[in-house]
Scaffold this active site. Structure first.
Site, short mmCIF file in Angstrom:
data_model
loop_
_atom_site.label_atom_id
_atom_site.label_comp_id
_atom_site.label_asym_id
_atom_site.label_seq_id
_atom_site.Cartn_x
_atom_site.Cartn_y
_atom_site.Cartn_z
N ASP A 1 -5.40 -9.09 -10.28
CA ASP A 1 -4.81 -7.84 -9.83
C ASP A 1 -4.66 -6.92 -11.05
O ASP A 1 -4.78 -7.37 -12.19
CB ASP A 1 -3.46 -8.14 -9.17
CG ASP A 1 -2.72 -6.89 -8.76
OD1 ASP A 1 -3.37 -5.96 -8.28
OD2 ASP A 1 -1.49 -6.84 -8.95
N PHE B 1 5.71 4.43 5.03
CA PHE B 1 4.41 4.12 4.43
C PHE B 1 3.86 2.82 5.04
O PHE B 1 4.59 1.84 5.20
CB PHE B 1 4.55 3.95 2.92
CG PHE B 1 3.30 3.46 2.24
CD1 PHE B 1 2.36 4.35 1.78
CD2 PHE B 1 3.06 2.10 2.08
CE1 PHE B 1 1.20 3.90 1.15
CE2 PHE B 1 1.90 1.65 1.46
CZ PHE B 1 0.97 2.55 1.00
N ARG C 1 -2.15 6.80 -12.44
CA ARG C 1 -2.03 6.69 -10.98
C ARG C 1 -1.65 8.06 -10.43
O ARG C 1 -0.83 8.77 -11.01
CB ARG C 1 -0.96 5.66 -10.59
CG ARG C 1 -1.28 4.26 -11.06
CD ARG C 1 -0.05 3.37 -11.02
NE ARG C 1 0.49 3.22 -9.70
CZ ARG C 1 0.14 2.27 -8.83
NH1 ARG C 1 -0.78 1.39 -9.19
NH2 ARG C 1 0.68 2.19 -7.64
N THR D 1 -8.30 -4.45 -7.13
CA THR D 1 -7.15 -3.55 -7.16
C THR D 1 -7.20 -2.58 -5.99
O THR D 1 -8.27 -2.30 -5.44
CB THR D 1 -7.10 -2.78 -8.49
OG1 THR D 1 -6.03 -1.86 -8.46
CG2 THR D 1 -8.39 -2.01 -8.73
N GLY D 2 -6.06 -2.07 -5.65
CA GLY D 2 -5.97 -1.04 -4.62
C GLY D 2 -6.01 0.35 -5.18
O GLY D 2 -5.93 1.33 -4.45
N ASP D 3 -6.14 0.48 -6.50
CA ASP D 3 -6.14 1.79 -7.14
C ASP D 3 -7.48 2.50 -6.98
O ASP D 3 -8.48 1.92 -6.55
CB ASP D 3 -5.84 1.63 -8.63
CG ASP D 3 -4.37 1.88 -8.93
OD1 ASP D 3 -3.69 2.45 -8.08
OD2 ASP D 3 -3.91 1.47 -10.01
N ARG E 1 -9.74 -0.16 -4.24
CA ARG E 1 -9.28 0.14 -2.88
C ARG E 1 -9.50 -1.03 -1.93
O ARG E 1 -9.92 -0.86 -0.80
CB ARG E 1 -10.01 1.38 -2.35
CG ARG E 1 -9.74 2.66 -3.11
CD ARG E 1 -8.28 3.05 -3.01
NE ARG E 1 -8.03 4.40 -3.50
CZ ARG E 1 -6.82 4.91 -3.68
NH1 ARG E 1 -5.77 4.16 -3.46
NH2 ARG E 1 -6.66 6.13 -4.11
N ASN F 1 1.27 -8.78 -2.00
CA ASN F 1 -0.08 -8.52 -1.51
C ASN F 1 -1.15 -9.34 -2.24
O ASN F 1 -2.32 -9.25 -1.92
CB ASN F 1 -0.41 -7.03 -1.60
CG ASN F 1 -0.24 -6.50 -3.01
OD1 ASN F 1 0.39 -7.14 -3.84
ND2 ASN F 1 -0.78 -5.33 -3.27
N ASP F 2 -0.75 -10.12 -3.24
CA ASP F 2 -1.69 -11.00 -3.95
C ASP F 2 -1.60 -12.45 -3.47
O ASP F 2 -2.35 -13.29 -3.96
CB ASP F 2 -1.41 -10.96 -5.46
CG ASP F 2 -1.56 -9.57 -6.04
OD1 ASP F 2 -2.53 -8.89 -5.67
OD2 ASP F 2 -0.70 -9.16 -6.85
#
Length: 1103
Positions: free
Chosen positions: A381, A500, A556, A636-638, A727, A755-756
């Site tokens: 992550d 969210f 970010r 990653t979700g970035d 993402r 989430n990991d």
């Protein structure tokens, strides 16, 4: 299926649902023995040894006393059963303590002090400050006038920040003296383990409310094992009790992981079993032939002329019992013991304690330490794992104006300060959204300063930044938010919160300005989530360029927007929102649909850029592990550019010209297919060139590739050593781990957030970081560490040592068993192929359990190289990754050594004593002595670093052998009376021992010298350098063997169906399986300037 909870209806609750008695016990007093025996005998090896032990009860075929097998078997089973019983007893004590804890509850309209186990569904339970919640409660009252209470959920998710809970609107205004008289019904789903969700409806009976339905969410509940904080009292209705609470439903035992070493041991055991069957068959046939041809000619044998129908089976079965020791009965117990010690070494390692937080490393799984030394791929992550997860507001773009670019800090930008002072409308609204659109809780300390408690580090950074620009959020009640701006207090009433979710990727609040009465919708979220909702005609180019610029800097980004609502529009939408929140089926989807009806025509205010700094030591750790041949994938979700910049800064990838970064993009199957083919073609060409390449893919393209082009993507995974996946969702992370495992790679996943968890549990080895996102990842992982940099020591030191030691111990266990078994076979050949045992039962039992076990147990302290050398030359990890120390080839060497030593011991012993007037017991003791002497020198030869404890274990054990046998020889009834005394007085005995050691160890020493001198490995070079005290400047390259694609691609063409793994406190689970072999080499990559489309709209949570 629904559950109807009737409030304050004691009789009905007791009849329908279980009470609150918690039971985590695995056994009861009555079922412990049969259940434990069933579990132990469900293993093949235990079944095999039980069969052998039962056959030894048949006196006609047993060559030794049955105690030689029953003794060790009962001892091993007793040890395992005792451990299980002790663990279960501790669980019982823990349950008893929780069940007998006293709590206040309403019974028949009266508040009483009862034991927690006597709570029933529907009871009203009272809590005081700092009380632990005994069951899952739906709140109906608190001491706060606004209906708020604060809870600590560390026991559930590891997060230490306080969370707010609020009573439902239907319970607002109910007098505290009437709470114990409340009547009503709660309609809720059946018990589940999802701690993030509770979709229910509340209906209070008159006179409290006229049958109006009130929706309940997780915000209206407090779950079992949470603690009430900063609230004088709270009360709620028990909806789930006992083992049906969300915590209780999540309890379980993780599926055990099979290491590569364990898998190899199983294969070697199977090979030995096949060899044993062949030997038994050949000797059985030979024995029956000799009996029919030669034995009947000998008068002293006295075989009957006619025997029973099973006579032909007697000799084969006798050899089966004689050869059963080929498979060591003690190997499992020995491995379990040393693996537990490996785990303790990790726990005791002071060099892996985070000095900042005091958090030590911890091994939750004690069975897979050797797998750490065989890791080939690390999937990591980003946020909180590579970075500190300490968010700092750095830059922003408001109405096209960039702030903070010159100084790198927007809070110090005079232009922004002047805009705030002059009252620029867009800037003031930007700050208002930063201060109000969040779940942050302001808490005033004793000295008057305001502290912020936030579930999201991003939100806390925005609120702190707004406060730094004089927009200070200082008070937050259930419905009223108070802001201090330039010494004036502004109040807003919170009408609705659009929370969210990973699908929406944005959050909104509907507030009403108390002074003006205006209704405002304030939103923040990812650019791809907010830009499509922008007002038609608004110029978005400046904002898009700002997002691009900030992401190139590794920051970010969050976009902020707003619009004013008409009262009629809001009233109409509010009814739909309330209806969606009252739905029990697909509530989250229906709420998201209603939210989308309001979140449109937004006026985008600007972009906020937040910095998340790298942890100390991350670049050095990644560089070292890449030298060790370990490949890295970042999941990653970035955003893509943010992830690339972080990858560049931490040595994950390198810039041009040493490499190339390839992009896989597309929104349709055709686009992804073309992009994938282009990247694959480049990869195939680059595989023959020194230039290395890596790829970048986003979640949308990954979804298409995994679904429609799985085989091609699998080939890409085989060809590349570095990947950046942006993402991606938690489930996609787990799918990528599974893909690499299907390619036969040994994987390690590391993360720090909830989430990991899927990724961590799907991997061969899961590592959790005890970070700012809580302990959920650390609790679900096999190992937990305080910082990413400790991963280097975990793998290179603990993993490598554990693999080396386990490889030696397992092969030595087979060696000592094969040695004694081959001697038995040779003796049978000289005794009419009859299956007669040379050794008595006591000697065999002592040999396996005591004489040969203690010396090798101290191998857990052996180090072939010092820790400093290992850390300086990480490339030697390849020997572990490739399985060089434990494979069929090395096992064949130990097999040959045992056969050679058996020949040496038997031939020398038989020639020294067979023709003398000596008893069979004397010959047996000479042969046994030779085995003990040889195993002592074998252990000494294989030991690399001697300590006092190792010398005591090896040579002290040899001395103990003689002391024990001298004592036994002094007992007339022992069957060995005076034998050891006679042998020790004979010079020929000591000459025989010397001859056995010289003959047995001479060739072994010569071969070892030849390999060390003329065919030395990189490890031998380092060992020699350590002994001489000189430095090694370079070891050269250690080339790994590549795995042929044609062997692996058929395995990954279709996804596998696997059994679910244990995943605590989450609604879904990942999958699990195993095995490995390795490639590696450090390389560098080049950053491309092109960029993937950012309109990916799948469910994805920034991490």
């Amino acid at each position: 299926m629904k559950r109807f909870v009737y409030i304050n209806d004691d009789d009905l609750a007791q009849d329908v649902y279980c009470d609150n008695r918690i039971s985590n016990r695995k056994y009861t007093v009555l079922n412990f023995l049969p259940k434990n025996l069933w579990e132990q005998f469900s293993r093949f090896m235990n079944q095999y040894f039980l069969l052998i032990a039962c056959l030894q009860l048949w006196s006609l075929i047993t060559p030794v006393n049955p105690a030689s097998t029953w003794g060790p078997l009962i001892f091993i089973f007793a040890v395992s059963a005792t451990k299980e019983a002790w663990d279960d007893y501790n669980r019982y004590l823990s349950d008893k303590k929780a069940n007998e804890k006293e709590v206040w509850a309403v019974r028949h309209g009266v508040k009483k002090l009862i034991q927690a186990q006597n709570i029933h569904v529907g009871n009203i339970v009272w809590l005081r400050e700092n009380d632990e919640v005994p069951c899952d409660l739906a709140l109906i009252g608190t001491s706060d006038p606004q209906g708020l209470c604060y809870i600590e959920t560390a026991a559930l998710d590891g997060e230490t920040d306080l969370k707010t809970r609020v009573i439902p609107s239907a319970c607002m205004g109910i007098d505290v003296d009437l709470l114990h008289k409340v009547k009503g019904v709660i309609e809720c789903p059946k018990p589940d383990n999802d701690i993030r969700r509770f979709d229910a409806n509340l209906r209070l009976f008159p006179p409290f409310l006229d049958n109006d339905v009130c929706p309940l969410t997780i915000k209206n509940t407090i779950l079992q094992s949470c603690y009430l904080r900063n609230t004088e009292w709270a009360c709620g209705v028990a909806v789930y009790t006992g083992n049906e609470t969300k915590l209780g439903m999540s309890r379980g035992v993780p599926e055990p992981k099979l290491t590569a070493v364990d898998a190899m041991i199983d294969k070697l055991t199977g090979a030995i079993f096949v060899f044993q069957i062949v030997v038994v068959t050949v000797l059985g046939v030979a024995g029956n032939v000799w009996k029919e041809t030669e034995a009947r000619k000998l008068w002293y044998v006295q075989y009957p002329k006619e025997g029973p129908w099973y006579e032909l089976l007697v000799i084969p079965l006798r050899f089966e019992l004689l050869c059963s020791i080929m498979i060591p009965i003690s190997i499992k117990v020995s491995l379990d013991l040393v693996k537990s010690l490996y785990a303790k070494f990790i726990d005791w390692d002071n060099q892996m304690v985070d000095q900042e937080t005091g958090i030590p490393a911890h091994a939750t799984n004690t069975a897979i330490s050797e797998d750490l030394g065989q890791v080939e791929y690390i999937l990591t992550d980003k946020t909180g794992t590579l970075t500190e997860n300490k968010m700092i507001f750095k830059r922003c773009c408001i109405s096209g104006t960039l702030y903070g670019n010159e100084l790198g800090d927007a809070l110090k930008d005079e232009e922004l300060s002047n805009a705030v002072a002059s009252g620029s409308p867009d800037v003031i609204m930007f700050l208002t959204v930063m201060a109000l659109c969040n779940t942050v809780i302001p808490i005033r300390s004793k000295n008057g300063t305001i502290l912020y408690k936030a579930q999201s580090q991003d939100e806390e950074a925005l609120v702190r930044a707004a406060a730094g620009l004089h927009m200070i959020l200082f008070n937050k009640n259930s419905k009223i938010l108070e802001i201090n701006f330039n010494a004036s207090v502004i109040q807003y009433e919170v009408l609705d919160i659009l929370e969210f979710t990973s699908d929406r990727k944005r959050m909104s609040v509907v507030v009403k300005a108390c002074q003006s009465g205006r209704i405002l919708l304030l939103s923040k979220g990812a650019d791809e989530a907010l830009f499509p909702c922008a007002l038609a005609g608004q110029q978005m180019r400046t904002f898009s360029e700002a997002v691009e610029q900030y992401s190139q800097l590794g920051l970010r980004t969050l976009c902020l927007a707003w619009r004013e609502l008409e009262e009629d529009e809001y009233r109409e939408w509010s009814l739909l929102f309330k209806e969606a929140n009252s739905t029990l089926v697909d509530r989250e989807w229906r709420v998201a649909e209603v939210c989308q009806r309001l979140e449109h025509d937004l006026q985008v205010l600007g972009v906020a850029a937040i910095e998340d700094r790298l942890q100390d030591g991350v670049p050095e750790t990644i560089e070292t592990l890449r030298k060790a041949g370990i490949n890295f994938w970042m999941l990653t979700g970035d955003k893509q550019n943010t992830a690339i910049q972080i990858a560049l800064s931490c040595n994950f990838v390198s810039p041009e010209p040493r490499g190339q970064l390839l992009l896989i993009n597309g929104k349709t199957e055709d686009e992804v297919c073309q992009s994938l083919e282009r990247v694959l073609m480049t990869m195939r060409i680059s595989s023959s060139e020194p230039k290395d390449v890596a790829f970048v893919i986003d979640g949308w393209a990954l979804e298409i590739a995994m679904k429609h082009y799985r085989k091609a993507f699998g080939e890409l995974a085989m060809l590349t050593k570095t990947a950046i996946c942006c993402r991606v969702t938690p489930s996609q992370k787990a799918q990528l781990v599974e893909l690499l495992k299907m390619c036969d790679f040994r994987t390690l996943a590391i993360g720090d957030g909830g989430n990991d968890v899927r990724m961590i549990q799907q991997a061969d080895i899961g590592v959790g970081i005890s970070g700012r996102e809580g302990l959920q990842a650390a609790r679900a992982a096999d190992y937990s560490i305080g910082k990413f940099r400790f991963l280097k020591r975990l793998i290179l030191v603990h993993g490598r040592y554990s693999y080396n030691r386990t490889a030696f111990l397992s092969q030595y266990s087979f060696y000592k068993s094969l040695l004694i078994c081959f001697i038995q076979i040779f003796f049978s050949l000289t005794s009419g192929v009859s299956g007669t045992s040379l050794f008595n039962s006591v000697s065999l039992m002592a040999y396996n359990v005591f004489y040969t076990s203690i010396p090798v147990m101290v191998s857990v302290l052996d180090k072939d190289l010092s820790e400093r050398t290992v850390m300086q030359h990480p490339q030697i990890l390849f020997y572990c990754q490739a399985g060089r120390l434990l494979n069929p080839s090395t096992f064949a060497g130990w097999f040959g050594r045992s056969l050679f030593h058996a020949i040496v011991v038997f031939v020398i012993s038989i020639h020294a004593y067979a023709f003398e007037k000596s008893e069979m017991e004397e010959l047996s003791m000479v042969a046994l002595s030779g085995c003990i002497w040889l195993q002592a020198f074998v252990v000494a030869l294989e030991t690399n670093s001697f300590t006092l404890l190792q010398h005591l274990a090896i040579w002290g054990n040899l001395l103990a052998f003689y002391m024990i046998n001298l004592v036994v020889s002094a007992v007339p009834a022992s069957g060995m009376y005076t034998i050891m005394f006679r042998l020790c007085r004979q010079p020929s005995y000591w000459i025989t021992m010397l001859l056995i050691v010289a003959t047995g160890m001479g060739p072994v020493l010569a071969l070892k010298y030849f390999r060390f001198t003329y065919r030395s490995s990189k490890i031998n070079i380092l060992q020699q350098a350590e002994r001489l005290g000189g430095p090694i400047m370079t070891l050269g390259s250690i080339e790994p063997q590549s795995r042929p694609l044609e062997e692996v691609l058929p395995l990954i063409s279709q996804p596998r169906s696997c059994s679910p793994v244990y995943e605590p406190l989450l609604s879904d689970a990942a999958n699990a399986t195993r095995r490995s072999f390795g490639t590696a080499a450090p390389f560098d990559l080049f950053q491309s300037q092109s960029r993937l489309s950012s309109s990916y709209s799948r469910n994805c949570k920034d991490n």
